[in-house]
Write a protein that holds these residues in place. Structure first.
Motif, PDB file in Angstrom:
ATOM      1  N   GLU B  23       0.828  -1.216   0.000  1.00  0.00           N
ATOM      2  CA  GLU B  23       0.000   0.000   0.000  1.00  0.00           C
ATOM      3  C   GLU B  23       0.864   1.268   0.000  1.00  0.00           C
ATOM      4  O   GLU B  23       0.554   2.236  -0.688  1.00  0.00           O
ATOM      5  CB  GLU B  23      -0.962  -0.014   1.197  1.00  0.00           C
ATOM      6  N   PHE B  24       1.943   1.237   0.773  1.00  0.00           N
ATOM      7  CA  PHE B  24       2.888   2.364   0.749  1.00  0.00           C
ATOM      8  C   PHE B  24       3.441   2.568  -0.668  1.00  0.00           C
ATOM      9  O   PHE B  24       3.576   3.683  -1.142  1.00  0.00           O
ATOM     10  CB  PHE B  24       4.067   2.123   1.704  1.00  0.00           C
ATOM     11  N   GLU B  25       3.736   1.463  -1.339  1.00  0.00           N
ATOM     12  CA  GLU B  25       4.294   1.556  -2.684  1.00  0.00           C
ATOM     13  C   GLU B  25       3.289   2.192  -3.648  1.00  0.00           C
ATOM     14  O   GLU B  25       3.660   3.010  -4.492  1.00  0.00           O
ATOM     15  CB  GLU B  25       4.724   0.157  -3.167  1.00  0.00           C
ATOM     16  N   VAL B  27       0.999   4.371  -2.919  1.00  0.00           N
ATOM     17  CA  VAL B  27       0.990   5.802  -2.613  1.00  0.00           C
ATOM     18  C   VAL B  27       2.207   6.475  -3.253  1.00  0.00           C
ATOM     19  O   VAL B  27       2.107   7.541  -3.871  1.00  0.00           O
ATOM     20  CB  VAL B  27       0.978   6.050  -1.081  1.00  0.00           C
ATOM     21  N   GLU B  30       1.736   6.970  -6.885  1.00  0.00           N
ATOM     22  CA  GLU B  30       0.801   8.062  -7.126  1.00  0.00           C
ATOM     23  C   GLU B  30       1.502   9.406  -6.945  1.00  0.00           C
ATOM     24  O   GLU B  30       1.274  10.354  -7.711  1.00  0.00           O
ATOM     25  CB  GLU B  30      -0.388   7.940  -6.165  1.00  0.00           C
ATOM     26  N   LEU B  31       2.387   9.480  -5.948  1.00  0.00           N
ATOM     27  CA  LEU B  31       3.103  10.737  -5.700  1.00  0.00           C
ATOM     28  C   LEU B  31       4.098  11.045  -6.821  1.00  0.00           C
ATOM     29  O   LEU B  31       4.300  12.209  -7.174  1.00  0.00           O
ATOM     30  CB  LEU B  31       3.818  10.690  -4.345  1.00  0.00           C
ATOM     31  N   LYS B  34       1.977  12.466  -9.529  1.00  0.00           N
ATOM     32  CA  LYS B  34       1.561  13.826  -9.159  1.00  0.00           C
ATOM     33  C   LYS B  34       2.731  14.807  -9.338  1.00  0.00           C
ATOM     34  O   LYS B  34       2.556  15.904  -9.872  1.00  0.00           O
ATOM     35  CB  LYS B  34       1.102  13.812  -7.694  1.00  0.00           C
ATOM     36  N   SER B  35       3.904  14.385  -8.888  1.00  0.00           N
ATOM     37  CA  SER B  35       5.090  15.234  -9.005  1.00  0.00           C
ATOM     38  C   SER B  35       5.381  15.538 -10.469  1.00  0.00           C
ATOM     39  O   SER B  35       5.686  16.671 -10.854  1.00  0.00           O
ATOM     40  CB  SER B  35       6.285  14.527  -8.357  1.00  0.00           C
ATOM     41  N   LEU B  38       2.799  18.061 -11.836  1.00  0.00           N
ATOM     42  CA  LEU B  38       2.958  19.441 -11.361  1.00  0.00           C
ATOM     43  C   LEU B  38       4.262  20.073 -11.844  1.00  0.00           C
ATOM     44  O   LEU B  38       4.327  21.275 -12.092  1.00  0.00           O
ATOM     45  CB  LEU B  38       2.900  19.491  -9.828  1.00  0.00           C
ATOM     46  N   ASN B  39       5.314  19.250 -11.964  1.00  0.00           N
ATOM     47  CA  ASN B  39       6.610  19.809 -12.323  1.00  0.00           C
ATOM     48  C   ASN B  39       6.832  19.951 -13.831  1.00  0.00           C
ATOM     49  O   ASN B  39       7.654  20.766 -14.260  1.00  0.00           O
ATOM     50  CB  ASN B  39       7.737  18.959 -11.731  1.00  0.00           C
ATOM     51  N   ARG B  91       9.985  10.543 -17.352  1.00  0.00           N
ATOM     52  CA  ARG B  91       9.420   9.284 -16.837  1.00  0.00           C
ATOM     53  C   ARG B  91       8.573   8.700 -17.965  1.00  0.00           C
ATOM     54  O   ARG B  91       7.392   9.004 -18.072  1.00  0.00           O
ATOM     55  CB  ARG B  91       8.558   9.572 -15.614  1.00  0.00           C
ATOM     56  N   ARG B 102       8.602   4.616 -12.116  1.00  0.00           N
ATOM     57  CA  ARG B 102      10.004   4.715 -11.694  1.00  0.00           C
ATOM     58  C   ARG B 102      10.968   4.600 -12.883  1.00  0.00           C
ATOM     59  O   ARG B 102      12.152   4.893 -12.733  1.00  0.00           O
ATOM     60  CB  ARG B 102      10.336   3.615 -10.688  1.00  0.00           C
TER      61      ARG B 102
END
Lengths: 335, 335
Positions: B23-25, B27, B30-31, B34-35, B38-39, B91, B102
């Motif tokens: 579950e952490f992976e 997230v 997703e980040l 998102k990064s 936005l970038n 990416r 990744r």
């Protein structure tokens, strides 16, 4: 690559970079908020789960990368192995418009132990800006050491005492207090303790006395700096000319003379950005190693101690086997 | 801390950690998305802006943290100073359900130079999983060296040739090809070149020949592993018992025998996660230093070269002054 740049052109490029950098920073802060929002429920779940796993955080600390590991002396490791129970990292200013999502609270929970009375040691780091620096500042935390058990040999107390004395002196003599700082007896005491210290590096517990990599920056100063920075960027965006005040006198004070743990900010960052998010990974890698390695930071000693006091803990038994064995080379840091 | 854990209990804890880690992976992925979202417009802006600043990326590379800097030999620095013009990190599988956010493409742009014909060197890193490893894998990139100008002394060519030979051999003898790998003449050649190399560390340009920290993992194998991992997590979530296949034979092959740049994945990660996002910061810190330091990676040499050829470039003039002077201590890594 032909360039005969005029100083004005160079200056213009730098200003454009400043504006862009401010935009990157805003994105970064938004991502920290997003990360916090998405991870918060998982951190909660993890806390509940690891509460059932003895020595979880001690094993995480043990498996931390070398850059962190080097801060934990063998005597510190012994203390952690005996009583370190919980770790919690929170972004306490995440939604505070006057604060920063980079500010971080690091909270250690301990069981009864022979070293200090505290059950909890909570260290707050505020992300603040001055005209020529930005970073984490912190107030020293009081550790109630048991007699003869202080591995910092008085450093953490002295750092705490100086900070309190500074607060008091600032209150009683507002304005003129600054020049008197080095006249405080607590100042002189701490400076001579740091000078006389023969240890190559202090105990990790001296980190609780950390103030700043540079100097203490107050909330007011930081807010003022942030406001001025924002105004400067806004004017640059409008194409206005903005005078730099780079010719200001440089501050030559050696603020680090009283810093008990000069790398304190780096440690806070390592805990908040590496150990905390990657705790499960580090815990698992502790378990993928041979049992023998577990004694490395004193877990074995603690094991023996606890056996003496009647509890039955077998770290080796707990360890079990990792789900898979490691490949010949260390796992790729995730990109 | 009383615990008399049964092996089953311990196993259960580990399975819960596995579910949570998955579950952490999610997230984290997703980040990254998102990064990227936005970038992306800011990276575009930055590219346009820095195109007007000569040697921007060379100066960024020069100011990179020590962990990166140590990979750039003085002879590499000379090449970068002479012709390195643009850097781009993308990416390329960010929205590909079969790929990974990744995965990363690193693209170098060069001006005409005396070393190689390529105007662009593009290296793709796929984030892939095998049963016992996950990380970045890459195909060697062909560098068209000019005669006598290859600082890798044939390593990058040999790595490229072996990869091509492996592809060919896999096509012609599907299935049985694996055992024949070490029989390939290109394999033997590369192994002996690596063995005979007397350099402590190879030229940075050998990095373009990098394949993996572990071994090559194909898209098919990675997809299959990801599928099995996801199924295992799904079953664990339902409370099903899941057999571990930890008793599988360990693969003893030394895949690294033919790896020309064992730390290649680490470098890709440093470029993608540190140099690329923090480029403006590093560039500015180059300019905050005294002019003298700029010669460190050969910028001065290049400067002289270009002066000889008639262009007027004055790196020192370009440098100007940073907006503010640095405090006594290094700036805090942002938390």
């Amino acid at each position: 690559m032909t360039l005969n740049a005029e100083p004005e052109e160079v200056q213009a490029r730098f200003e454009e970079l400043d504006v862009l950098e401010a935009e990157f920073e805003n994105v970064e802060l938004e991502l920290i908020r997003k990360s916090n929002e998405l991870n918060a429920p998982l951190w909660q779940e993890r806390a509940e789960l690891v509460a059932k796993i003895p020595h979880f955080w001690t094993l995480v600390f043990e498996q931390a990368p070398t850059e962190f590991d080097s801060f934990i002396l063998p005597s510190d490791a012994q203390i952690f192995a005996e009583c370190f129970e919980t770790l919690e990292v929170t972004r306490f200013e995440i939604d505070d418009p006057k604060g920063s999502p980079r500010s971080v609270l690091i909270k250690f929970g301990f069981s009864d132990n022979e070293y200090f009375e505290n059950k909890v040691l909570e260290k707050k780091f505020w992300f603040r800006k001055s005209k020529d620096w930005e970073g984490l500042v912190s107030e020293p935390v009081k550790i109630d050491w048991k007699k003869g058990k202080d591995p910092t040999e008085g450093l953490s107390d002295a750092a705490f005492d100086l900070f309190q004395a500074r607060k008091k002196s600032a209150k009683s003599a507002n304005g003129s207090s600054k020049s008197k700082d080095s006249e405080l007896p607590e100042y002189k005491k701490l400076v001579s303790m740091i000078e006389e210290s023969t240890e190559a590096s202090p105990s990790f517990f001296a980190w609780f006395g950390f103030v700043s990599d540079y100097r203490w920056v107050s909330a007011e100063e930081s807010e003022q700096t942030a406001k001025e920075d924002a105004e400067r960027i806004a004017r640059l965006k409008c194409g206005e000319k903005v005078e730099d005040d780079e010719d200001e006198d440089e501050d030559q004070t050696d603020y680090q003379e009283t810093e008990v743990y000069p790398q304190g900010g780096e440690i806070a960052t390592l805990i908040a950005e590496d150990l905390w998010p990657s705790a499960i990974k580090y815990f698992k890698s502790a378990h993928e190693q041979d049992g023998d390695d577990l004694s490395e930071i004193g877990v074995e000693d603690m094991d023996e101690d606890e056996n003496e006091s009647g509890d039955e803990i077998d770290i080796r038994g707990l360890v079990g086997k990792g789900r898979t064995s490691s490949p010949p080379n260390k796992k790729q840091r995730k990109a």
